[in-house]
Design an enzyme around this catalytic site. Structure first.
Site, PDB file in Angstrom:
ATOM      1  N   LYS A  53     -37.143 -56.279   4.273  1.00 50.22           N
ATOM      2  CA  LYS A  53     -38.674 -55.586   4.604  1.00 50.22           C
ATOM      3  C   LYS A  53     -39.747 -55.190   3.299  1.00 50.22           C
ATOM      4  CE  LYS A  53     -36.633 -53.941   9.655  1.00 50.22           C
ATOM      5  NZ  LYS A  53     -36.137 -52.651  10.013  1.00 50.22           N
ATOM      6  N   GLN A  97     -37.285 -46.208   9.860  1.00 46.01           N
ATOM      7  CA  GLN A  97     -35.941 -46.658   9.871  1.00 46.01           C
ATOM      8  C   GLN A  97     -35.145 -45.629  10.277  1.00 46.01           C
ATOM      9  OE1 GLN A  97     -35.129 -50.404   8.819  1.00 46.01           O
ATOM     10  NE2 GLN A  97     -33.524 -49.729   9.824  1.00 46.01           N
ATOM     11  N   ASP A 120     -43.270 -50.824  15.347  1.00 44.37           N
ATOM     12  CA  ASP A 120     -41.966 -51.440  16.019  1.00 44.37           C
ATOM     13  C   ASP A 120     -41.832 -51.491  17.414  1.00 44.37           C
ATOM     14  OD1 ASP A 120     -39.734 -51.629  14.204  1.00 44.37           O
ATOM     15  OD2 ASP A 120     -39.461 -49.475  14.127  1.00 44.37           O
TER      16      ASP A 120
END
Ligand code: NDP
Length: 297
Positions: A53, A97, A120
């Site tokens: 990422k 994460q 997200d």
């Protein structure tokens, strides 16, 4: 033989199409869109995802900040970092994460993220906006799947879509997105009866269960489109002792005999997830900076 859906190639084109928006935002606000990625602990798969990422963000011209915290970090310390990032004007998107170590409640951390920076799309504000058909930051993996499906099928009105898996990050938002495309949506899970029969009714089958090669050839309706979200590490003794290979939730060799099209693992949904994360960060930066951008996807 099924058409192979090239998520990797598609994601590269998607990122190329984002570049003018990055330039516009940078010019208008004096800074590039900024993404903060927070990793707590040493989970090997998470480390790889975070590294990918960060690298892909930098390559697309974004400002990327990585925060690696030790596994024993307390929830309060993570919340403090989130608060700091919420107030940091150089950061427009925050990603924590998952999974988090057991002492940290994921829901509490997600709800602490400013919904405007929730790239997200897991915050209940964004989940609620998506569920009620309003403009939201949409979870990256299902959004990536939808872009592949739109490219392949165009109009999905009236098609039967079956989603295996009901998680908040894949299954449920995938269902919302397919409903919005006017598909007839079924969500199946571990308590569903007759999974093979349910799957055989699907024109679009999305597998997101985390069970290696669970979906067999005879579960698939001839001519269906199969999107395999699963990423499973399975032992690969043929590559040597302690070696692994990645496989999806679908028995690829069998499925490609009957499906019209299928995503490979790796190289299907995975790269789309990262491209959509960059897209969400750019959208978030444009909104926060009051910059008009024109994204078609
Ligand atoms: P979760 O574990 O959160 O959810 C799995 C879902 O599958 C649950 O709803 C569960 O049902 C259901 N399920 C599990 N076993 C069965 C079974 N035997 N029969 C029917 N349903 C079953 O997983 P995620 O949604 O987070 O991820 C799913 C997969 O997608 C994983 O392999 C993950 O690695 C991958 N993934 C890939 C991404 C990408 O970028 N390509 C991104 C995110 C995830 P129940 O609710 O009843 O327990």
């Amino acid at each position: 033989m099924a058409k192979l859906i090239d998520g990797k190639g598609f994601s590269e084109q998607l990122v190329d199409r984002l570049k003018p928006a990055v330039a516009d935002i940078t010019k208008a606000t004096g800074q590039p869109p900024g993404l903060a990625v927070v990793l707590v602990g040493e989970d090997p798969a998470s480390r790889v995802y975070v590294r990918n990422k960060t690298e892909r963000s930098k390559a697309a011209g974004l400002h990327s900040a990585e925060y690696r915290l030790p596994a024993e970090t307390s929830q309060q310390e993570v919340l403090k970092l989130i608060d700091q990032l919420n107030r940091d004007a150089s950061i427009h998107g925050i990603l924590v994460q998952l999974p988090l170590p057991p002492q940290i409640e994921a829901a509490a951390v997600i709800q602490a993220i400013d919904p405007a920076k929730d790239v997200d799309g897991f915050h209940i504000v964004n989940a609620g906006l998506l569920a009620t058909g309003q403009e939201a930051l949409v979870p990256c993996t299902p959004w990536g799947c939808l872009l592949l499906l739109r490219d392949l099928l165009g109009d999905m009105s009236g098609l039967n879509a079956v989603i295996l898996g009901r998680s908040n990050i894949v299954g449920k938002p995938m269902a919302q997105l397919l409903l919005a495309e006017n598909a007839t949506v079924t969500i199946a899970h571990s308590r569903s009866r007759d999974l093979p029969g349910l799957c055989r009714s699907a024109d679009i089958l999305v597998a997101a269960v985390g069970r290696p090669e669970m979906v067999k050839q005879d579960w698939i309706k001839p001519g269906a489109v199969v999107i395999d979200v699963g990423i499973n590490r399975v032992p690969a003794p043929e590559r040597g002792p302690d070696k692994f290979r990645l496989t999806g939730d679908v028995d690829f060799a069998g499925a490609e005999q009957v499906a019209a099209a299928i995503t490979p693992v790796p190289g299907g949904v995975g790269p789309m997830t990262i491209a959509c994360l960059l897209r969400n960060t750019i959208v978030a930066a444009a909104r926060q900076g009051g910059v008009a951008i024109n994204l078609t996807d």
